[in-house]
Design a protein around this motif. Structure first.
Motif, PDB file in Angstrom:
ATOM      1  N   MET A 103       0.857  -1.176   0.000  1.00 52.29           N
ATOM      2  CA  MET A 103       0.000   0.000   0.000  1.00 52.29           C
ATOM      3  C   MET A 103       0.903   1.239   0.000  1.00 52.29           C
ATOM      4  SD  MET A 103      -3.127   0.929   2.615  1.00 52.29           S
ATOM      5  CE  MET A 103      -4.506   0.313   1.683  1.00 52.29           C
ATOM      6  N   THR A 104       0.639   2.151  -0.907  1.00 56.19           N
ATOM      7  CA  THR A 104       1.449   3.359  -1.005  1.00 56.19           C
ATOM      8  C   THR A 104       1.099   4.333   0.126  1.00 56.19           C
ATOM      9  OG1 THR A 104      -0.130   4.577  -2.368  1.00 56.19           O
ATOM     10  CG2 THR A 104       1.439   3.135  -3.526  1.00 56.19           C
ATOM     11  N   GLU A 105       1.941   5.322   0.306  1.00 51.70           N
ATOM     12  CA  GLU A 105       1.657   6.352   1.319  1.00 51.70           C
ATOM     13  C   GLU A 105       0.359   7.090   0.992  1.00 51.70           C
ATOM     14  OE1 GLU A 105       3.097   6.905   4.337  1.00 51.70           O
ATOM     15  OE2 GLU A 105       4.154   5.060   3.802  1.00 51.70           O
ATOM     16  N   ALA A 106       0.109   7.342  -0.286  1.00 48.42           N
ATOM     17  CA  ALA A 106      -1.139   8.001  -0.693  1.00 48.42           C
ATOM     18  C   ALA A 106      -2.334   7.122  -0.341  1.00 48.42           C
ATOM     19  CB  ALA A 106      -1.126   8.313  -2.187  1.00 48.42           C
ATOM     20  N   ASP A 107      -2.213   5.806  -0.545  1.00 49.11           N
ATOM     21  CA  ASP A 107      -3.296   4.879  -0.188  1.00 49.11           C
ATOM     22  C   ASP A 107      -3.536   4.882   1.322  1.00 49.11           C
ATOM     23  OD1 ASP A 107      -3.602   4.122  -2.853  1.00 49.11           O
ATOM     24  OD2 ASP A 107      -2.289   2.357  -2.639  1.00 49.11           O
ATOM     25  N   LYS A 108      -2.472   4.939   2.088  1.00 52.25           N
ATOM     26  CA  LYS A 108      -2.597   4.994   3.548  1.00 52.25           C
ATOM     27  C   LYS A 108      -3.279   6.284   3.982  1.00 52.25           C
ATOM     28  CE  LYS A 108       1.465   2.122   4.368  1.00 52.25           C
ATOM     29  NZ  LYS A 108       2.849   2.084   4.875  1.00 52.25           N
ATOM     30  N   ASP A 109      -2.928   7.393   3.339  1.00 53.37           N
ATOM     31  CA  ASP A 109      -3.590   8.672   3.636  1.00 53.37           C
ATOM     32  C   ASP A 109      -5.080   8.600   3.315  1.00 53.37           C
ATOM     33  OD1 ASP A 109      -1.226   9.828   4.499  1.00 53.37           O
ATOM     34  OD2 ASP A 109      -0.859  10.908   2.620  1.00 53.37           O
ATOM     35  N   ASP A 110      -5.413   7.965   2.201  1.00 52.38           N
ATOM     36  CA  ASP A 110      -6.817   7.816   1.823  1.00 52.38           C
ATOM     37  C   ASP A 110      -7.567   6.953   2.830  1.00 52.38           C
ATOM     38  OD1 ASP A 110      -6.205   9.336  -0.402  1.00 52.38           O
ATOM     39  OD2 ASP A 110      -6.140   7.628  -1.784  1.00 52.38           O
ATOM     40  N   CYS A 154      -3.761  -5.307  10.741  1.00 49.56           N
ATOM     41  CA  CYS A 154      -4.538  -6.550  10.753  1.00 49.56           C
ATOM     42  C   CYS A 154      -4.844  -7.111   9.367  1.00 49.56           C
ATOM     43  CB  CYS A 154      -5.859  -6.333  11.501  1.00 49.56           C
ATOM     44  SG  CYS A 154      -5.665  -6.028  13.266  1.00 49.56           S
ATOM     45  N   ALA A 155      -4.848  -6.271   8.350  1.00 51.92           N
ATOM     46  CA  ALA A 155      -5.270  -6.710   7.016  1.00 51.92           C
ATOM     47  C   ALA A 155      -4.145  -7.381   6.246  1.00 51.92           C
ATOM     48  CB  ALA A 155      -5.787  -5.517   6.216  1.00 51.92           C
ATOM     49  N   LYS A 156      -4.517  -8.379   5.503  1.00 48.52           N
ATOM     50  CA  LYS A 156      -3.611  -8.934   4.510  1.00 48.52           C
ATOM     51  C   LYS A 156      -3.636  -7.989   3.325  1.00 48.52           C
ATOM     52  CE  LYS A 156      -4.460 -13.648   5.931  1.00 48.52           C
ATOM     53  NZ  LYS A 156      -5.190 -14.873   5.683  1.00 48.52           N
ATOM     54  N   ASN A 157      -2.567  -7.969   2.559  1.00 45.52           N
ATOM     55  CA  ASN A 157      -2.482  -7.082   1.408  1.00 45.52           C
ATOM     56  C   ASN A 157      -3.673  -7.316   0.471  1.00 45.52           C
ATOM     57  OD1 ASN A 157      -1.402  -5.127  -0.255  1.00 45.52           O
ATOM     58  ND2 ASN A 157      -0.056  -6.549  -1.319  1.00 45.52           N
ATOM     59  N   GLY A 158      -4.412  -6.265   0.187  1.00 52.73           N
ATOM     60  CA  GLY A 158      -5.578  -6.345  -0.678  1.00 52.73           C
ATOM     61  C   GLY A 158      -6.891  -6.528   0.049  1.00 52.73           C
ATOM     62  N   ASP A 159      -6.835  -6.818   1.347  1.00 51.45           N
ATOM     63  CA  ASP A 159      -8.054  -7.040   2.138  1.00 51.45           C
ATOM     64  C   ASP A 159      -8.359  -5.880   3.085  1.00 51.45           C
ATOM     65  OD1 ASP A 159      -8.558  -9.496   0.989  1.00 51.45           O
ATOM     66  OD2 ASP A 159      -7.541 -10.633   2.569  1.00 51.45           O
ATOM     67  N   ILE A 192     -10.204  -3.152   2.831  1.00 46.94           N
ATOM     68  CA  ILE A 192     -11.601  -2.716   2.940  1.00 46.94           C
ATOM     69  C   ILE A 192     -12.397  -3.693   3.796  1.00 46.94           C
ATOM     70  CG2 ILE A 192     -13.757  -2.339   1.668  1.00 46.94           C
ATOM     71  CD1 ILE A 192     -12.007  -1.235  -0.637  1.00 46.94           C
ATOM     72  N   GLU A 193     -12.281  -4.963   3.499  1.00 44.43           N
ATOM     73  CA  GLU A 193     -13.016  -5.962   4.275  1.00 44.43           C
ATOM     74  C   GLU A 193     -12.603  -5.927   5.744  1.00 44.43           C
ATOM     75  OE1 GLU A 193     -11.445  -6.543   1.394  1.00 44.43           O
ATOM     76  OE2 GLU A 193     -13.014  -7.232   0.015  1.00 44.43           O
ATOM     77  N   THR A 194     -11.305  -5.769   5.986  1.00 47.59           N
ATOM     78  CA  THR A 194     -10.810  -5.705   7.365  1.00 47.59           C
ATOM     79  C   THR A 194     -11.330  -4.458   8.066  1.00 47.59           C
ATOM     80  OG1 THR A 194      -8.835  -6.963   6.768  1.00 47.59           O
ATOM     81  CG2 THR A 194      -8.732  -5.675   8.811  1.00 47.59           C
ATOM     82  N   ALA A 195     -11.347  -3.335   7.375  1.00 46.32           N
ATOM     83  CA  ALA A 195     -11.875  -2.102   7.974  1.00 46.32           C
ATOM     84  C   ALA A 195     -13.324  -2.298   8.399  1.00 46.32           C
ATOM     85  CB  ALA A 195     -11.758  -0.937   6.997  1.00 46.32           C
ATOM     86  N   ILE A 196     -14.125  -2.873   7.529  1.00 48.33           N
ATOM     87  CA  ILE A 196     -15.538  -3.096   7.860  1.00 48.33           C
ATOM     88  C   ILE A 196     -15.660  -4.051   9.040  1.00 48.33           C
ATOM     89  CG2 ILE A 196     -17.720  -4.058   7.004  1.00 48.33           C
ATOM     90  CD1 ILE A 196     -16.920  -2.878   4.223  1.00 48.33           C
ATOM     91  N   LYS A 197     -14.839  -5.098   9.062  1.00 48.31           N
ATOM     92  CA  LYS A 197     -14.871  -6.042  10.193  1.00 48.31           C
ATOM     93  C   LYS A 197     -14.500  -5.344  11.508  1.00 48.31           C
ATOM     94  CE  LYS A 197     -13.922 -10.221   7.568  1.00 48.31           C
ATOM     95  NZ  LYS A 197     -12.914 -11.226   7.196  1.00 48.31           N
TER      96      LYS A 197
END
Length: 146
Positions: free
Chosen positions: A1-8, A99-104, A106-111
């Motif tokens: 995940m890029t820094e921009a993705d982390k900021d988002d 907690c999230a695996k790479n690519g997961d 969104i699902e982890t955030a909702i959980k």
């Protein structure tokens, strides 16, 4: 995940917290209303929405996703200093990234938002928010405060 993705991700986590406070909902209500597609859309739009106020973006999301007014009061009855919605958004962001695996993400955030730990974090009359994120992450994984 890029820094921009982390900021988002930080922005969207803060936005969920902001909307939940404004609508007096548990954070999981907002996350469930967004769902995976809505969360992904907010992440995609985050770089543009950063330029807008949380009030404006939050109001649009409430209307678009038909987020109802709730009765979960986490701010009004607080006896102590209330952490900002960005402070809480940062905590959720850290938890998701850890907690999230790479690519997961969104699902982890909702959980995480829909887990019992989220309700503990939202109780600003407790010290749960101030706990070490590692403790909260392990509690999330266990499904209860350890």
């Amino acid at each position: 995940m890029t820094e921009a993705d982390k900021d988002d991700l930080f922005y969207v986590c803060s936005l969920v917290e902001f909307i939940a406070r404004k609508t007096k909902n548990k954070r999981g209500v907002v996350a469930n209303r967004l769902g995976v597609d809505g969360f992904a859309k907010q992440l995609k739009d985050a770089q543009v929405n950063h330029c807008l106020s949380f009030e404006q973006v939050g109001e649009e999301i409430v209307d678009q996703y038909k987020i109802p007014q709730g009765d979960f009061e986490s701010v009004e009855n607080c006896k102590y200093d209330i952490p900002s919605y960005t402070d809480i958004g940062n905590l959720y962001c850290i938890m998701v990234l850890d907690c999230a695996k790479n690519g997961d993400e969104i699902e982890t955030a909702i959980k995480i938002f829909t887990s019992p730990i989220s309700d503990y974090i939202s109780n600003f009359n407790s010290d749960c928010y101030y706990q070490n994120p590692s403790y909260l992450e392990e509690s999330f994984k266990a499904g209860k405060l350890l």
